[in-house]
Design a protein around this motif. Structure first.
Motif, PDB file in Angstrom:
ATOM      1  N   ALA A 146     -22.150 -45.601  24.101  1.00 25.94           N
ATOM      2  CA  ALA A 146     -21.009 -46.246  24.763  1.00 25.94           C
ATOM      3  C   ALA A 146     -21.029 -47.764  24.594  1.00 25.94           C
ATOM      4  O   ALA A 146     -20.025 -48.347  24.155  1.00 25.94           O
ATOM      5  N   PRO A 147     -22.145 -48.454  24.893  1.00 23.47           N
ATOM      6  CA  PRO A 147     -22.127 -49.911  24.672  1.00 23.47           C
ATOM      7  C   PRO A 147     -21.980 -50.282  23.196  1.00 23.47           C
ATOM      8  O   PRO A 147     -21.381 -51.314  22.885  1.00 23.47           O
ATOM      9  N   LEU A 148     -22.500 -49.443  22.305  1.00 25.92           N
ATOM     10  CA  LEU A 148     -22.301 -49.704  20.871  1.00 25.92           C
ATOM     11  C   LEU A 148     -20.817 -49.653  20.518  1.00 25.92           C
ATOM     12  O   LEU A 148     -20.317 -50.503  19.761  1.00 25.92           O
ATOM     13  N   LEU A 149     -20.114 -48.674  21.051  1.00 27.30           N
ATOM     14  CA  LEU A 149     -18.672 -48.565  20.792  1.00 27.30           C
ATOM     15  C   LEU A 149     -17.911 -49.745  21.388  1.00 27.30           C
ATOM     16  O   LEU A 149     -17.018 -50.307  20.733  1.00 27.30           O
ATOM     17  N   ILE A 150     -18.253 -50.135  22.611  1.00 26.50           N
ATOM     18  CA  ILE A 150     -17.571 -51.265  23.258  1.00 26.50           C
ATOM     19  C   ILE A 150     -17.828 -52.547  22.477  1.00 26.50           C
ATOM     20  O   ILE A 150     -16.904 -53.320  22.191  1.00 26.50           O
ATOM     21  N   GLY A 151     -19.078 -52.793  22.113  1.00 26.39           N
ATOM     22  CA  GLY A 151     -19.412 -54.003  21.364  1.00 26.39           C
ATOM     23  C   GLY A 151     -18.751 -54.042  20.001  1.00 26.39           C
ATOM     24  O   GLY A 151     -18.221 -55.078  19.580  1.00 26.39           O
ATOM     25  N   THR A 152     -18.744 -52.916  19.316  1.00 22.95           N
ATOM     26  CA  THR A 152     -18.120 -52.840  17.998  1.00 22.95           C
ATOM     27  C   THR A 152     -16.617 -53.099  18.092  1.00 22.95           C
ATOM     28  O   THR A 152     -16.055 -53.883  17.322  1.00 22.95           O
ATOM     29  N   ALA A 153     -15.974 -52.446  19.061  1.00 25.80           N
ATOM     30  CA  ALA A 153     -14.527 -52.647  19.228  1.00 25.80           C
ATOM     31  C   ALA A 153     -14.222 -54.081  19.634  1.00 25.80           C
ATOM     32  O   ALA A 153     -13.252 -54.680  19.138  1.00 25.80           O
ATOM     33  N   HIS A 154     -15.044 -54.646  20.506  1.00 22.87           N
ATOM     34  CA  HIS A 154     -14.815 -56.028  20.914  1.00 22.87           C
ATOM     35  C   HIS A 154     -14.877 -56.959  19.714  1.00 22.87           C
ATOM     36  O   HIS A 154     -14.050 -57.864  19.570  1.00 22.87           O
ATOM     37  N   LEU A 155     -15.832 -56.750  18.849  1.00 19.23           N
ATOM     38  CA  LEU A 155     -15.923 -57.582  17.642  1.00 19.23           C
ATOM     39  C   LEU A 155     -14.698 -57.411  16.746  1.00 19.23           C
ATOM     40  O   LEU A 155     -14.212 -58.377  16.151  1.00 19.23           O
ATOM     41  N   LEU A 156     -14.192 -56.190  16.645  1.00 16.67           N
ATOM     42  CA  LEU A 156     -12.999 -55.959  15.826  1.00 16.67           C
ATOM     43  C   LEU A 156     -11.781 -56.712  16.378  1.00 16.67           C
ATOM     44  O   LEU A 156     -10.964 -57.226  15.624  1.00 16.67           O
ATOM     45  N   PHE A 157     -11.663 -56.782  17.699  1.00 16.37           N
ATOM     46  CA  PHE A 157     -10.485 -57.366  18.336  1.00 16.37           C
ATOM     47  C   PHE A 157     -10.688 -58.806  18.798  1.00 16.37           C
ATOM     48  O   PHE A 157      -9.774 -59.410  19.342  1.00 16.37           O
ATOM     49  N   ALA A 158     -11.883 -59.370  18.594  1.00 17.70           N
ATOM     50  CA  ALA A 158     -12.233 -60.661  19.203  1.00 17.70           C
ATOM     51  C   ALA A 158     -11.343 -61.827  18.800  1.00 17.70           C
ATOM     52  O   ALA A 158     -11.112 -62.729  19.601  1.00 17.70           O
ATOM     53  N   ASP A 159     -10.832 -61.844  17.596  1.00 19.81           N
ATOM     54  CA  ASP A 159      -9.989 -62.958  17.169  1.00 19.81           C
ATOM     55  C   ASP A 159      -8.564 -62.729  17.643  1.00 19.81           C
ATOM     56  O   ASP A 159      -7.767 -62.085  16.988  1.00 19.81           O
ATOM     57  N   ARG A 160      -8.251 -63.273  18.823  1.00 23.07           N
ATOM     58  CA  ARG A 160      -6.940 -63.008  19.418  1.00 23.07           C
ATOM     59  C   ARG A 160      -5.802 -63.678  18.674  1.00 23.07           C
ATOM     60  O   ARG A 160      -4.647 -63.381  18.919  1.00 23.07           O
ATOM     61  N   THR A 161      -6.111 -64.595  17.748  1.00 25.07           N
ATOM     62  CA  THR A 161      -5.055 -65.279  17.004  1.00 25.07           C
ATOM     63  C   THR A 161      -4.813 -64.648  15.639  1.00 25.07           C
ATOM     64  O   THR A 161      -3.802 -64.933  15.005  1.00 25.07           O
ATOM     65  N   GLY A 162      -5.725 -63.815  15.173  1.00 26.47           N
ATOM     66  CA  GLY A 162      -5.588 -63.197  13.856  1.00 26.47           C
ATOM     67  C   GLY A 162      -4.899 -61.845  13.937  1.00 26.47           C
ATOM     68  O   GLY A 162      -4.416 -61.426  14.987  1.00 26.47           O
ATOM     69  N   ASP A 163      -4.871 -61.178  12.813  1.00 29.84           N
ATOM     70  CA  ASP A 163      -4.296 -59.839  12.764  1.00 29.84           C
ATOM     71  C   ASP A 163      -5.167 -58.876  13.558  1.00 29.84           C
ATOM     72  O   ASP A 163      -6.402 -58.947  13.507  1.00 29.84           O
ATOM     73  N   ARG A 164      -4.524 -57.973  14.267  1.00 28.60           N
ATOM     74  CA  ARG A 164      -5.241 -56.948  15.011  1.00 28.60           C
ATOM     75  C   ARG A 164      -5.710 -55.878  14.044  1.00 28.60           C
ATOM     76  O   ARG A 164      -5.018 -55.559  13.078  1.00 28.60           O
ATOM     77  N   PRO A 165      -6.869 -55.289  14.296  1.00 30.10           N
ATOM     78  CA  PRO A 165      -7.303 -54.193  13.429  1.00 30.10           C
ATOM     79  C   PRO A 165      -6.359 -53.002  13.577  1.00 30.10           C
ATOM     80  O   PRO A 165      -5.850 -52.743  14.673  1.00 30.10           O
ATOM     81  N   ASP A 166      -6.120 -52.311  12.488  1.00 31.01           N
ATOM     82  CA  ASP A 166      -5.266 -51.134  12.574  1.00 31.01           C
ATOM     83  C   ASP A 166      -6.102 -49.930  13.000  1.00 31.01           C
ATOM     84  O   ASP A 166      -7.330 -50.011  13.122  1.00 31.01           O
ATOM     85  N   SER A 167      -5.424 -48.815  13.234  1.00 36.48           N
ATOM     86  CA  SER A 167      -6.125 -47.630  13.730  1.00 36.48           C
ATOM     87  C   SER A 167      -7.141 -47.110  12.725  1.00 36.48           C
ATOM     88  O   SER A 167      -8.163 -46.535  13.117  1.00 36.48           O
TER      89      SER A 167
END
Length: 195
Positions: free
Chosen positions: A158-179
């Motif tokens: 669970a924390p691995l998934l949260i941390g990984t997803a957070h890194l994918l979405f961390a740049d709030r000014t860039g493009d969002r990761p797609d599905s």
């Protein structure tokens, strides 16, 4: 705003305004003046309802963490339906496309806010901790249904998934990761325990 006019649900109005400012302008743009201007109320309204701005921000963070209950229930209810990867991909995307990434940045940005949160939230970052709990409960349900290996370490996954997803979405000014990107990351983390 004229004096003497009652404001219905002022806390919600201020919290929603703060969320909009935070998403639009980031942590550095989130000031009491920006929040009250966004809410369309006098600056004194915020200070009548909260001890100070950091008390307001702490309540905002805890309010947004508390709102995750609905999302957690929906994810738990998805156990046994669809695929584990698709369920996690949807849940993590919903979590991190919300105000979560901006709230994490806000907590990192403001020392006094972190101090205030420690008074009621002893460890972790509220949004991320709630997310990890949500994913742990879901993975536990899937393990009990036999869709994950019986020895799957859900408390580690669970924390691995949260941390990984957070890194994918961390740049709030860039493009969002797609599905596809989120699904790929989820598959990498849980692929070895899927049944």
């Amino acid at each position: 705003m004229p004096t003497g006019v009652a404001i219905r649900d002022v806390r919600r109005q201020l919290f929603d305004a703060a969320e909009r400012v935070l998403l639009r302008d980031g942590p550095s743009g989130l000031t009491s003046r920006a929040v009250t201007a966004e809410a369309g109320v006098a600056k004194g309204v915020l200070h009548r309802h909260f001890e100070d701005f950091d008390a307001f921000l702490a309540e905002l963070v805890l309010d947004r963490a508390g709102r995750m209950d609905t999302q957690a229930a929906a994810l738990r209810d998805a156990a046994g339906a669809g695929t584990v990867v698709a369920n996690l991909t949807a849940a993590l995307t919903a979590l991190f496309e919300s105000v979560a990434v901006a709230v994490v940045a806000l907590i990192v940005f403001r020392d006094e806010l972190r101090h205030r949160l420690r008074e009621t939230w002893p460890a972790g970052v509220p949004i991320l901790t709630e997310g990890a709990i949500m994913v742990t409960e879901y993975l536990t349900a899937e393990r009990e249904l036999g869709r994950l290996a019986p020895d799957a370490e859900v408390d580690a996954l669970a924390p691995l998934l949260i941390g990984t997803a957070h890194l994918l979405f961390a740049d709030r000014t860039g493009d969002r990761p797609d599905s596809v990107a989120v699904s790929r990351a989820v598959t990498t983390v849980v692929g070895g325990v899927l049944r």
